[in-house]
Enzyme design. Sequence first.
Site, PDB file in Angstrom:
ATOM      1  N   SER A  16     -47.835  18.419  64.350  1.00  0.00           N
ATOM      2  CA  SER A  16     -47.773  19.754  64.923  1.00  0.00           C
ATOM      3  C   SER A  16     -48.996  20.538  64.480  1.00  0.00           C
ATOM      4  O   SER A  16     -49.526  20.319  63.384  1.00  0.00           O
ATOM      5  CB  SER A  16     -46.508  20.480  64.454  1.00  0.00           C
ATOM      6  OG  SER A  16     -46.554  21.853  64.792  1.00  0.00           O
TER       7      SER A  16
ATOM      8  N   TYR B 191     -41.406  24.282  57.872  1.00  0.00           N
ATOM      9  CA  TYR B 191     -41.899  23.406  58.932  1.00  0.00           C
ATOM     10  C   TYR B 191     -43.390  23.122  58.739  1.00  0.00           C
ATOM     11  O   TYR B 191     -43.847  21.986  58.920  1.00  0.00           O
ATOM     12  CB  TYR B 191     -41.644  24.075  60.279  1.00  0.00           C
ATOM     13  CG  TYR B 191     -41.920  23.202  61.482  1.00  0.00           C
ATOM     14  CD1 TYR B 191     -41.060  22.162  61.821  1.00  0.00           C
ATOM     15  CD2 TYR B 191     -43.029  23.441  62.295  1.00  0.00           C
ATOM     16  CE1 TYR B 191     -41.298  21.367  62.943  1.00  0.00           C
ATOM     17  CE2 TYR B 191     -43.271  22.660  63.417  1.00  0.00           C
ATOM     18  CZ  TYR B 191     -42.409  21.625  63.738  1.00  0.00           C
ATOM     19  OH  TYR B 191     -42.653  20.838  64.836  1.00  0.00           O
TER      20      TYR B 191
END
Length: 270
Positions: free
Chosen positions: A145, A158
């Site tokens: 990501s 995250y």
Amino acid sequence: MVDLGGQVALVTGASAGIGRRLTEGLAVRGVTVAGVARGGERLTRAMAEVADVTGGRTLAVPADVTDRAAVEAAMARVQEECGPIDLLVNNAGLVDAAEVSLWEADPDQWWDVVESHVRGALLVSRAVVPTMVARSSGSIVNLASGSGLRARPEYSAYSVAKTGLMRITEALAGSLAGTGVRVFDLAPGVVETDMTRSMAMWRGKTDWTDPDLVVRWVVAIAEGQLDQWSGRFLHAAADNVDVLARVDGLNDDARRLRLCEWGPEDTFRR
């Protein structure tokens, strides 16, 4: 359509979202696909639907990727029923429950997020890699990501998890050099899933990344088109498969996490 018949793939987080689309995209190309997820009923239903739609062979293997015993049992079952794994996609992972600063986050949920990505990829990879090495062949795709490239204060768990996953990719690629096994970071872009719809930062978004782009990248990796990018970061929405497939002579730092020097007088060396 590319025919990958004869290959066996293992996809974690396979019951929904990107994982679900990947299982279908691989199965329709002739791949035997084993899906792993925590929810057994949902996973079994999803794998059955994929088999019905594609005519391919699927296997549902419920397991929590952060549970070592469950992972080892699941990997043994996949290899016993489907054969050696040619392609592993580490896709399973949680996201922060709320957009809050690190000190306001629930520490247990925060750590669950990190574990789901980092411990999950560690346990699944260590159960699969030895067989790949023994066969001198295999590909591992870790779903990366852009949040792993820079800190997102409101999604600190995250961000930490995805950065850690990138380090796992680079470490694995270095250890596997010369074995015929390749490892990649693949950021999918912002695909519309239950997870992304739950994130306040994406409310109102309409220009979602087509999940078929992610499938195309994973297929290209399975074909061996991008072997020179092992250990590096790829972006399904921003990069072009055909362009990257032609790139040669990458420098050591290309598409890897590095600390930048502040200027020509900086005494720091990479």
